[in-house]
Each structure stands twice: as structure tokens, then as C-alpha cells.
Design a protein around this motif. Sequence first.
Motif, PDB file in Angstrom:
ATOM      1  N   HIS A  58     -54.055  50.095 -12.215  1.00  0.00           N
ATOM      2  CA  HIS A  58     -52.954  49.218 -12.019  1.00  0.00           C
ATOM      3  C   HIS A  58     -52.299  49.507 -10.595  1.00  0.00           C
ATOM      4  CE1 HIS A  58     -53.555  48.300 -16.297  1.00  0.00           C
ATOM      5  NE2 HIS A  58     -53.501  47.334 -16.022  1.00  0.00           N
ATOM      6  N   GLU A 105     -52.807  48.581  -7.770  1.00  0.00           N
ATOM      7  CA  GLU A 105     -52.397  47.450  -7.045  1.00  0.00           C
ATOM      8  C   GLU A 105     -51.593  46.326  -7.478  1.00  0.00           C
ATOM      9  OE1 GLU A 105     -55.947  46.228  -5.074  1.00  0.00           O
ATOM     10  OE2 GLU A 105     -56.751  48.175  -4.462  1.00  0.00           O
ATOM     11  N   ASP A 106     -51.318  46.494  -8.801  1.00  0.00           N
ATOM     12  CA  ASP A 106     -50.564  45.577  -9.553  1.00  0.00           C
ATOM     13  C   ASP A 106     -49.211  46.312 -10.010  1.00  0.00           C
ATOM     14  OD1 ASP A 106     -49.297  43.632 -11.033  1.00  0.00           O
ATOM     15  OD2 ASP A 106     -51.130  43.228 -12.172  1.00  0.00           O
ATOM     16  N   SER A 129     -46.131  45.687 -10.808  1.00  0.00           N
ATOM     17  CA  SER A 129     -45.362  45.244 -11.694  1.00  0.00           C
ATOM     18  C   SER A 129     -46.127  45.392 -13.056  1.00  0.00           C
ATOM     19  CB  SER A 129     -45.172  43.718 -11.373  1.00  0.00           C
ATOM     20  OG  SER A 129     -46.175  42.770 -11.360  1.00  0.00           O
ATOM     21  N   SER A 130     -47.257  45.126 -13.130  1.00  0.00           N
ATOM     22  CA  SER A 130     -47.983  45.407 -14.265  1.00  0.00           C
ATOM     23  C   SER A 130     -47.913  46.965 -15.041  1.00  0.00           C
ATOM     24  CB  SER A 130     -49.550  45.078 -14.257  1.00  0.00           C
ATOM     25  OG  SER A 130     -50.270  45.260 -15.277  1.00  0.00           O
TER      26      SER A 130
END
Length: 81
Positions: free
Chosen positions: A52, A54-55, A57-58
Motif C-alpha cells: 500500500h 502508493e496509497d 490513506s489506505s
Amino acid sequence: MERPESELIRQSWQAVSRSPLEHGTVLFSSTMAASSPALRIVMLVIEAAVTHVEDLSSLEEYLAGLGRKHRAVGVRLSSFS
């Protein structure tokens, strides 16, 4: 996070993930036994973080949930040196 940074993280993890227990043992040798189920879990959490990267918030949501689960079973910050 910049694209080259996330790609470097993924490439590094790809090398480590080929033998996660070996690398995890080196990384956590002072705090966990090599055969510890906790070591396997820690390596899975690191893998999730890399997945995760690159994400964010996830990733933040995942780690916050993990923290809530730890608190629910009585894990305290003082448990970690």
C-alpha cells in the motif's frame, strides 16, 4: 510519495520476501525468537505496508486498525523497547 521511492521500496521488498523468516530474524533478532509466530505476523504487516506504499490513506487506515486490535488485547507502548 515519489514514484521512484515507491518503486525502490517494492524492489527491496521483493528481494526480502523471497526468504522473509531469514530476513525477519536478522531484523528482529534482539526482540523475537526466529520461530516466533509474531515474527511471521510482523513480516506480513511489512508486506502490507509495501503493498500500500502508493496509497498512504489506505495504509494509515490499515495500521490504525492494527493498533486498535493490539490495544484491545492489552498491548502497550511499554511492551516495545
